[in-house]
Design a protein around this motif. Structure first.
Motif, mmCIF file in Angstrom:
data_model
loop_
_atom_site.group_PDB
_atom_site.id
_atom_site.type_symbol
_atom_site.label_atom_id
_atom_site.label_comp_id
_atom_site.label_asym_id
_atom_site.label_seq_id
_atom_site.Cartn_x
_atom_site.Cartn_y
_atom_site.Cartn_z
ATOM 1 N N TYR A 8 -22.400 17.010 1.656
ATOM 2 C CA TYR A 8 -21.250 16.234 1.308
ATOM 3 C C TYR A 8 -20.913 16.447 -0.059
ATOM 4 O O TYR A 8 -21.404 17.204 -0.822
ATOM 5 C CB TYR A 8 -21.509 14.952 1.415
ATOM 6 C CG TYR A 8 -22.042 14.376 2.806
ATOM 7 C CD1 TYR A 8 -21.257 13.684 3.611
ATOM 8 C CD2 TYR A 8 -23.593 14.593 3.137
ATOM 9 C CE1 TYR A 8 -21.886 13.356 4.841
ATOM 10 C CE2 TYR A 8 -24.112 13.913 4.319
ATOM 11 C CZ TYR A 8 -23.256 13.457 5.208
ATOM 12 O OH TYR A 8 -23.811 12.986 6.543
ATOM 13 N N ARG A 9 -19.627 16.189 -0.125
ATOM 14 C CA ARG A 9 -18.844 16.240 -1.577
ATOM 15 C C ARG A 9 -19.196 14.529 -2.201
ATOM 16 O O ARG A 9 -19.356 13.638 -1.481
ATOM 17 C CB ARG A 9 -17.425 16.212 -1.591
ATOM 18 C CG ARG A 9 -17.031 17.637 -1.112
ATOM 19 C CD ARG A 9 -15.412 17.693 -0.958
ATOM 20 N NE ARG A 9 -15.044 16.792 0.213
ATOM 21 C CZ ARG A 9 -13.914 16.832 0.517
ATOM 22 N NH1 ARG A 9 -12.778 17.398 0.212
ATOM 23 N NH2 ARG A 9 -13.449 15.877 1.676
ATOM 24 N N HIS A 10 -19.159 14.448 -3.421
ATOM 25 C CA HIS A 10 -19.460 13.270 -4.132
ATOM 26 C C HIS A 10 -18.309 12.285 -3.680
ATOM 27 O O HIS A 10 -18.742 11.136 -3.670
ATOM 28 C CB HIS A 10 -19.282 13.267 -5.397
ATOM 29 C CG HIS A 10 -19.925 12.042 -6.306
ATOM 30 N ND1 HIS A 10 -19.807 11.995 -7.676
ATOM 31 C CD2 HIS A 10 -20.600 10.924 -5.954
ATOM 32 C CE1 HIS A 10 -20.323 10.978 -8.027
ATOM 33 N NE2 HIS A 10 -20.604 10.370 -7.082
ATOM 34 N N ARG A 11 -16.982 12.764 -3.500
ATOM 35 C CA ARG A 11 -16.082 11.956 -3.428
ATOM 36 C C ARG A 11 -16.071 11.534 -1.789
ATOM 37 O O ARG A 11 -15.458 10.442 -1.473
ATOM 38 C CB ARG A 11 -14.664 12.895 -3.371
ATOM 39 C CG ARG A 11 -14.620 13.943 -2.513
ATOM 40 C CD ARG A 11 -13.349 15.115 -2.921
ATOM 41 N NE ARG A 11 -12.222 14.482 -2.618
ATOM 42 C CZ ARG A 11 -11.482 15.181 -3.351
ATOM 43 N NH1 ARG A 11 -11.387 16.261 -3.753
ATOM 44 N NH2 ARG A 11 -10.126 14.591 -3.086
ATOM 45 N N ASP A 12 -16.950 12.167 -0.811
ATOM 46 C CA ASP A 12 -17.039 11.601 0.290
ATOM 47 C C ASP A 12 -17.699 10.246 0.526
ATOM 48 O O ASP A 12 -17.432 9.484 1.376
ATOM 49 C CB ASP A 12 -17.654 12.785 1.345
ATOM 50 C CG ASP A 12 -16.664 13.879 1.687
ATOM 51 O OD1 ASP A 12 -15.566 13.837 1.486
ATOM 52 O OD2 ASP A 12 -17.649 14.891 1.493
ATOM 53 N N LEU A 13 -18.742 10.065 -0.279
ATOM 54 C CA LEU A 13 -19.534 8.998 -0.281
ATOM 55 C C LEU A 13 -19.257 7.829 -1.265
ATOM 56 O O LEU A 13 -19.648 6.972 -1.236
ATOM 57 C CB LEU A 13 -21.018 9.668 -0.818
ATOM 58 C CG LEU A 13 -21.440 10.915 0.140
ATOM 59 C CD1 LEU A 13 -22.950 11.403 -0.266
ATOM 60 C CD2 LEU A 13 -21.453 10.610 1.543
ATOM 61 N N GLN A 14 -18.615 8.235 -2.225
ATOM 62 C CA GLN A 14 -17.956 7.331 -3.336
ATOM 63 C C GLN A 14 -16.601 7.200 -3.559
ATOM 64 O O GLN A 14 -16.025 7.634 -4.716
ATOM 65 C CB GLN A 14 -18.776 7.585 -4.529
ATOM 66 C CG GLN A 14 -18.924 6.366 -5.699
ATOM 67 C CD GLN A 14 -20.051 6.801 -6.929
ATOM 68 O OE1 GLN A 14 -20.898 7.640 -6.523
ATOM 69 N NE2 GLN A 14 -19.581 6.215 -7.964
ATOM 70 N N PRO A 15 -15.812 7.274 -2.783
ATOM 71 C CA PRO A 15 -14.347 7.472 -2.817
ATOM 72 C C PRO A 15 -13.481 6.351 -3.761
ATOM 73 O O PRO A 15 -12.374 6.661 -4.054
ATOM 74 C CB PRO A 15 -13.912 7.373 -1.499
ATOM 75 C CG PRO A 15 -14.723 6.441 -0.568
ATOM 76 C CD PRO A 15 -15.945 6.895 -1.158
ATOM 77 N N TRP A 16 -14.383 5.266 -3.921
ATOM 78 C CA TRP A 16 -13.612 4.387 -4.688
ATOM 79 C C TRP A 16 -13.492 4.705 -6.209
ATOM 80 O O TRP A 16 -12.564 3.950 -6.809
ATOM 81 C CB TRP A 16 -14.423 2.904 -4.474
ATOM 82 C CG TRP A 16 -15.586 2.885 -4.842
ATOM 83 C CD1 TRP A 16 -16.183 2.701 -6.174
ATOM 84 C CD2 TRP A 16 -16.779 3.000 -4.122
ATOM 85 N NE1 TRP A 16 -17.323 2.672 -6.330
ATOM 86 C CE2 TRP A 16 -17.818 3.020 -5.010
ATOM 87 C CE3 TRP A 16 -16.845 3.531 -2.690
ATOM 88 C CZ2 TRP A 16 -19.172 3.282 -4.512
ATOM 89 C CZ3 TRP A 16 -18.163 3.776 -2.310
ATOM 90 C CH2 TRP A 16 -19.143 3.635 -3.034
ATOM 91 N N ASP A 17 -14.146 5.446 -6.636
ATOM 92 C CA ASP A 17 -14.093 6.028 -7.870
ATOM 93 C C ASP A 17 -14.563 7.263 -8.415
ATOM 94 O O ASP A 17 -14.716 7.561 -9.700
ATOM 95 C CB ASP A 17 -14.743 4.861 -9.240
ATOM 96 C CG ASP A 17 -16.503 5.086 -8.740
ATOM 97 O OD1 ASP A 17 -16.743 5.615 -7.832
ATOM 98 O OD2 ASP A 17 -16.989 4.367 -9.462
ATOM 99 N N ARG A 18 -14.837 7.967 -7.276
ATOM 100 C CA ARG A 18 -15.056 9.496 -7.504
ATOM 101 C C ARG A 18 -14.043 10.520 -6.848
ATOM 102 O O ARG A 18 -13.898 10.057 -5.782
ATOM 103 C CB ARG A 18 -16.441 9.885 -7.448
ATOM 104 C CG ARG A 18 -17.515 9.359 -8.236
ATOM 105 C CD ARG A 18 -17.415 9.591 -9.742
ATOM 106 N NE ARG A 18 -18.296 9.348 -10.802
ATOM 107 C CZ ARG A 18 -17.881 8.263 -11.545
ATOM 108 N NH1 ARG A 18 -16.706 7.540 -11.409
ATOM 109 N NH2 ARG A 18 -18.762 7.644 -12.262
ATOM 110 N N SER A 19 -13.937 11.642 -7.459
ATOM 111 C CA SER A 19 -12.699 12.702 -6.601
ATOM 112 C C SER A 19 -13.451 13.849 -6.924
ATOM 113 O O SER A 19 -12.642 14.824 -6.800
ATOM 114 C CB SER A 19 -11.537 12.466 -7.105
ATOM 115 O OG SER A 19 -11.413 12.834 -8.768
#
Length: 211
Positions: A179-190
């Motif tokens: 996964y990408r970080h943005r996939d798991l934490q889309p509210w504040d990570r891109s």
């Protein structure tokens, strides 16, 4: 009757222990899906680890009892670490040693493709805020400012591929669990940024024609 009862005990002991339930929002371990015959894409195997330099840090903890990592999360340092385009692995180690920051990852990869291990795979690093994901995943930080302009050099991508394939081989992790970080934490990570070749890179991990 006693013999039959003893046989049942031995049969129970031979059965594998049930896997712990996944946290809400987290897919079950690949072994559970395999038991249901759901299709997963195995990674290409890599039996030898890439060259890894140990840079141990303090910020980590225990995984839950009986839990082994079954997912990989790719990060870019610029998401949450302003100015990280100038970072090196030693600077990343300093940050992950700071107890006030409460952040860490298992591996870091710099622009030249150098890989460092900061937290052992069987330990819990602090790299995803989404509930439960740190328990089951291995985090890899790429040195990049996450602007979408800062390039991901070929040496860095090659090192990421080599490390991911080795971890996939070591822990039986399929492509679907990268996964990408943005996939798991889309509210504040891109991270990693939009210029990371995510789809092409991810397809290159799998086996089989056209994957």
């Amino acid at each position: 009757v006693a013999v039959a009862g003893l046989g049942a005990v031995f049969a129970a002991l031979e059965r594998p222990a049930p896997l712990p339930p996944a946290a809400p929002g987290i897919p079950p371990p690949p072994a559970q899906l395999a038991a249901l015959d759901l299709p997963l894409t195995p990674m290409r195997t890599r039996d030898e680890p890439p060259r890894i330099v140990p840079l141990p840090v303090r910020n980590h903890g225990r995984r839950p009892p009986g839990v082994e990592p079954y997912a990989i999360v790719v990060h870019g340092t610029g998401s949450g670490m302003p100015g990280s385009s100038a970072y090196g692995l030693v600077r990343l180690q300093q940050i992950f040693n700071d107890p006030a920051r409460e952040v860490s990852a298992h591996y870091g990869i710099d622009r030249e493709g150098r890989i460092s291990r900061m937290v052992a795979d069987d330990r819990r690093a602090w790299h995803v805020a989404a509930r439960g994901w740190n328990d089951v995943s291995i985090g890899i930080e790429l040195i990049n400012d996450n602007s979408g302009v800062d390039p991901f050099p070929e040496a860095q991508l090659d090192a990421l591929t080599a490390l991911t394939l080795w971890l996939g081989t070591e822990w039986s992790i399929p492509v679907e669990y990268v996964y990408r970080h943005r996939d798991l934490q889309p509210w504040d990570r891109s991270d990693p940024a939009d210029n990371f070749p995510w789809q092409a890179w991810r397809r290159s991990l799998g086996v089989g024609e056209g994957q």
